[in-house]
Structure formats: C-alpha cells, structure tokens
Design a protein around this motif. Sequence first.
Motif, PDB file in Angstrom:
ATOM      1  N   UNK A  72      33.663  34.908  45.802  1.00 54.54           N
ATOM      2  CA  UNK A  72      34.260  36.134  45.264  1.00 54.54           C
ATOM      3  C   UNK A  72      34.823  35.892  43.876  1.00 54.54           C
ATOM      4  N   UNK A  73      35.415  34.705  43.687  1.00 53.78           N
ATOM      5  CA  UNK A  73      35.980  34.386  42.372  1.00 53.78           C
ATOM      6  C   UNK A  73      34.888  34.288  41.316  1.00 53.78           C
ATOM      7  N   UNK A  74      33.728  33.730  41.717  1.00 57.02           N
ATOM      8  CA  UNK A  74      32.620  33.600  40.766  1.00 57.02           C
ATOM      9  C   UNK A  74      32.225  34.976  40.243  1.00 57.02           C
ATOM     10  N   UNK A  76      33.960  37.741  40.015  1.00 61.24           N
ATOM     11  CA  UNK A  76      34.954  38.287  39.097  1.00 61.24           C
ATOM     12  C   UNK A  76      34.953  37.522  37.782  1.00 61.24           C
ATOM     13  N   UNK A  77      34.892  36.187  37.881  1.00 63.59           N
ATOM     14  CA  UNK A  77      34.947  35.364  36.685  1.00 63.59           C
ATOM     15  C   UNK A  77      33.766  35.619  35.765  1.00 63.59           C
ATOM     16  N   UNK A  80      34.182  38.856  33.938  1.00 67.89           N
ATOM     17  CA  UNK A  80      35.111  38.781  32.800  1.00 67.89           C
ATOM     18  C   UNK A  80      34.455  38.067  31.628  1.00 67.89           C
ATOM     19  N   UNK A  83      31.919  40.232  29.918  1.00 72.82           N
ATOM     20  CA  UNK A  83      32.573  41.270  29.116  1.00 72.82           C
ATOM     21  C   UNK A  83      33.003  40.714  27.771  1.00 72.82           C
TER      22      UNK A  83
ATOM     23  N   UNK B 147      44.571  34.795  47.353  1.00 72.98           N
ATOM     24  CA  UNK B 147      43.362  35.189  46.631  1.00 72.98           C
ATOM     25  C   UNK B 147      43.156  36.697  46.692  1.00 72.98           C
ATOM     26  N   UNK B 151      42.702  38.149  42.965  1.00 69.64           N
ATOM     27  CA  UNK B 151      41.394  38.498  42.403  1.00 69.64           C
ATOM     28  C   UNK B 151      41.383  39.925  41.851  1.00 69.64           C
ATOM     29  N   UNK B 155      41.092  41.391  37.530  1.00 72.07           N
ATOM     30  CA  UNK B 155      40.318  42.515  36.989  1.00 72.07           C
ATOM     31  C   UNK B 155      41.234  43.558  36.371  1.00 72.07           C
ATOM     32  N   UNK B 161      38.353  47.118  29.098  1.00 68.60           N
ATOM     33  CA  UNK B 161      37.365  46.063  28.899  1.00 68.60           C
ATOM     34  C   UNK B 161      36.707  46.144  27.535  1.00 68.60           C
ATOM     35  N   UNK B 167      40.394  41.660  27.212  1.00 72.56           N
ATOM     36  CA  UNK B 167      39.501  40.612  27.714  1.00 72.56           C
ATOM     37  C   UNK B 167      40.197  39.267  27.738  1.00 72.56           C
ATOM     38  N   UNK B 170      42.712  38.913  30.471  1.00 72.97           N
ATOM     39  CA  UNK B 170      42.073  38.722  31.758  1.00 72.97           C
ATOM     40  C   UNK B 170      41.543  37.304  31.902  1.00 72.97           C
ATOM     41  N   UNK B 171      40.872  36.802  30.854  1.00 72.52           N
ATOM     42  CA  UNK B 171      40.256  35.472  30.944  1.00 72.52           C
ATOM     43  C   UNK B 171      41.313  34.392  31.113  1.00 72.52           C
ATOM     44  N   UNK B 174      42.714  34.580  34.554  1.00 72.05           N
ATOM     45  CA  UNK B 174      41.727  34.157  35.542  1.00 72.05           C
ATOM     46  C   UNK B 174      41.580  32.639  35.576  1.00 72.05           C
ATOM     47  N   UNK B 178      42.693  30.445  38.850  1.00 74.83           N
ATOM     48  CA  UNK B 178      41.825  29.711  39.764  1.00 74.83           C
ATOM     49  C   UNK B 178      42.114  28.209  39.676  1.00 74.83           C
TER      50      UNK B 178
END
Lengths: 101, 505
Positions: A72-74, A76-77, A80, A83, B147, B151, B155, B161, B167, B170-171, B174, B178
């Motif tokens: 699931x993380x893949x 979303x990642x 992003x 984008x 998680x 998750x 987003x 976006x 962006x 978010x990055x 993220x 993780x």
Amino acid sequence: MDVDATWYLVLSALLFTIGGAGVLVRRNPLVMFMCVELMLNAVNISFVTFARMLNDTGGQVVVFFVLVVAAAEVVVGLGIIVAILRRQPGADADDISLLRG
Amino acid sequence: MLHLLAQAEPFRSPTVDFHAFAPEIVLSVSIVVVLLVDLVFDERGKWATSSIAGIGLLAALVPVLTLAVDGADRSLFDGAYVVDNFALVMKALFLLSGYVTILISARYIAEGDYYEGEYYFMLLCSLLGMLVMGSARDLISIFVALELLSIPAYLLAGWRKRDLRGNEASLKYYLLGVFAAAVMLYGMSLIFGVTGSTILTEIGAALDGGEAPAPIVVVGILFIVIGFAFKVSAVPFHTWAPDTYEGAPTPITAYLSVASKAAGFVALLQLVFIGFLGRSDVWGPLFWVLAAITMTVGNLIALRQTNIVRMLAYSSVAQAGFMLAPFAVAGDIDVDRGGPLAAIPPVVTYLLIYAAMNLGAFAVVMVVARKTRSGELSSYGGLFEYAPGLAVLMTVFIFALAGIPPLGGWLAKFVVFRALLDAGTPAAIVLAVIAAVNSVISLFYYASVAREMWMRPVPDGDRAPIRIPASLGSALALAAAFTLLFGVSNVATRFGDLAIFGFLP
C-alpha cells in the motif's frame, strides 16, 4: 558449516543498515524509497527468524501484515513521486527544497 | 469423509463483542457512504460529502458515549484490542478534533479546484486508523493502526498536487514517515524476539525489571521510541514537520499537528506504560533528552519565523516537548503518588487542552488567509482595526498556547510541572527548570503575533471586513469555548484522571 539462526539475524541487521544508510546518503527519491523497502524486508527476515526460533506463528503473521502494508505504501509513494517528476523532470532531493527555514 | 466430518468439533465462531467495535463500525459505514455519494453525485452535489463525513463522526461518538456509560473494560482477540477508559477518552478526542477539521475544511476544499469527495474519504480513513490506535494493545495492531492513519495523511499533505510546495510537503512527510515506520518495526521485531509475544501485557510481564537490561532490549525500545518520535515530531526527528505543515493545505496542517500527533502519543503511552513499564531505566533517560531538546530547539527556531504557519509548526514541536516531559520522570514517581502510571494523566490532559487551542489558532489562520491570501506574520498587521472579533479570538488562542491563565494552556503546563515536581529527583527538577525557561521564551513569539494584530498598522490599507463562513465560525466557537472551559474548570484534568488502562501486565 552450520547455518543457525544467528546468521539470519546478522543478515537482517546488515540489510537494515544498508537500507538505513541508503536513505540517508542517496538523493534520488526513488532510490531512497527502495532503501526503505530494503529495511522493511530486513524486518521481515528478523521476524521470521525469531518466529522459527520461538516456535511461534505470531512473528510470521506480522510478516504478512508488513508485506501488505508495504504494498500500500508503494502505491502512495509512487503516486507522490510521479506527481513531482511530472512537474520537475529529473528532480532529486536537493532540488525539492522550496520550503526551508 | 462424512464420517470424519461428523467426528470433528463443530465449528464455533469466536464471540465478537460488536458493542466494543461500534465506533469503528459506524465510521467505516460512513466512509463507504462518502465514497458512494462521491461516485453518484455530480460536481454540484459534492458538498454533501462533507456533511456526511461530519455526521458520520458525530454518529461514531454515540457508541463511544454508550460504552463510557456502560463502563466495563472489554478485551478482544486475546488482549490485542482493548476498550477501556483510556481508549474511550482518546477516541472521543480523535472524533471531536476530526469533526473540527471537517468544519474548517468545508469551504477551503469546496472553493479550491481539487477533489472533494476523496478528501473526506481519506480524512475519515485516517481517523479510523486513530480510533483503532486508541484500542490497539498489540504490536501488530499498533503497526496496522499507525499505517492506516499515516498513509491517507501522506496523500492529504500533498492534496494541492499542482503546487510544487504541496508535492514537497507530501514527499518529505512520506519518506521520513516510512523510514520511521521501518525503524519502529525493526525495534518491534527485536522486542518480539526477546519476549516471544506481540501482546503488550505479555511483553510487559516478560520485560519486568530486575537485573540490567539485555542490549537487545535496549536497542528494541530505542528503535520503537525513535519511530514514534518522528510521529510526534520530537527534535531531532522533527525536520519534516515545518515543511509539511507549510506546504500542506491549512486544514490538514491543523489535523496533523493535533490529531496525528495525539495518535503518536497514544501509541507511545500504550507501548511505554504497558509494554515497557518495568524498564523505565531504559526509556526514562531517553525521554529526558528528547523532551529537553524538543522544547528548547522548537522554541528557539520559532522565535525567528516570519510565516505564521511555520511559527505554529515550531510551536507545536515545542509543545510536544512538554508532553514528553512526564514520560522522562515516570520511573521516579513514588508509589504513594501513583507510581509510574501517574505520568499518564498529565499527558492526556495536555493533549486535550492542546487540541482545543491549536485547532482554534489554525482556524483563525484559515479565516485571515481567506482575505489576505498570505501566511506571513506581517499580514496580521492591524487585524484588530477591521476584524476585532477575530483579533480577540486569536489573542485567546495564542495566549492559551503560551500558558497564561485563565486560558486553557496554563492548566496543561501546570499538570506537567506537578508531575515533574512529584518525581522530585534532581533530573526532574532540572527538566522543570528547562521547561519553565522555555515557557518564558515561547511568550516572546506568541506575543509578537498579538503585537502585530493590536499595535501595527494595516499593511496595504485594506480595511474591508472579513466574512466568516458559518462552518469556520462554528469551528472557532467550539475551539474557543473549550479553550476557556479547560482553563477555568477542571474538566480536562478530570478526563485526564479518567484515562487509565484497564489491563496491565
């Protein structure tokens, strides 16, 4: 040569260290992300080894959860990262620094 | 074949206590309804999703209340999922702060040209993860809850976006999120290897004090605490927070700084005070260092911010330092003063009060940004001249965050200081002094907002009054009412004292 549980734990620790160093050193978001996956797989090896040593299936169940959540993380990642690369082709972590202070 | 089947034990389904699950079930149903409504309605009907999301959250509060009236502690799935007073207090906090987030999101999202239905779907999914986190008393369910709440938040942070800053927000969130989850998981695998269980009460029994801890236990606890230090944005793991807060849509910033941080603290409380209760010699010093540097660094960097969202981001880092302080001294609190578990009520009280005042401050930021289209501190110049009500409200929230009586924040700081002095060891006293100095430092940047609003001229001479949409107005009223109520009554401390664990090792 006798391969016992210690070998697997050492392998897991090594993979985890390689992954962790990769996240900190590499600058490409995609590669950093792959390094995190390496760390998660190190965790999986560690959980399976302990589950085997302890004769406890709980540790193996954890691995399934980690696998599913990592998938699931893949999703979303990658979303992003795509984008960002659409707006800034070839961007690395040093280019993505509008926000600072 | 049939003969064998007849001999076998009849299948018995495990008994599931649906009342204990009712808040999660109600929220899951509203998630599905939001998704369906978004699918069926055209653009003009999308506003319905925000109403349904809000109603769903309030409806999920009903079973929380019936469970609280019922009062019995429930343990499901061999202790992996527990509904006790602690879980109920935290679930009520998550649902209410989620509701306020939806109130402040409604106009912002409807007026932007970004997806509306999916926004509320993601927000509700993240809140579902928090509800699960309140009850999770098992390494697996804590991980899944973490998680599930993170998750969708990755987003949401990048919801704009087509905006590079969104962006980037978010990055950064993220990648560090993780990474922290992987570190936490590695710690969990070590703890599982030592104790042979994933249930927190069994881990607590296996790690019960005595001789010096094995190195593997120290590393395991260290990694788990570091993983959650990212979530609560403790220094030195806070680097994502200011950037993500600035780049994310402002309602999401409010949500991350309140609900997401509270969820991190809930997980820490459960892990530390159930799983690692006997090993305070390992985590006590760790939390001491985290608390001391988190409040100091957060406050010092906040001093030189010129953007109000970044300033509030660093302020929320500093506030997290105050919340970490009771952890640091928990092991030193005497048994006749409640023992280590006496460190839980101050943290919960602080979380409740902090949620009210911080959500209020962000709601004001949203309202002002509707007119000025800016997050710069200078855009607040002369706010009192053309929007006196807003200026008064912002002053209330800002001084509450600074901890000035009779507004909520002073009580939050008071209970933390009381916990530190209850412990009474030299380390606790030093931490109390650091915290006191930090309260004074924080007054400087909080007061600079007030000075801007009350004493500076309007920057571009535009004195047109600000129109406050009804949803934002009710969010402001709710936050202000709770900030005042928490300051003048003992409601927050009562809830803090209520929040005790039902099952301990």
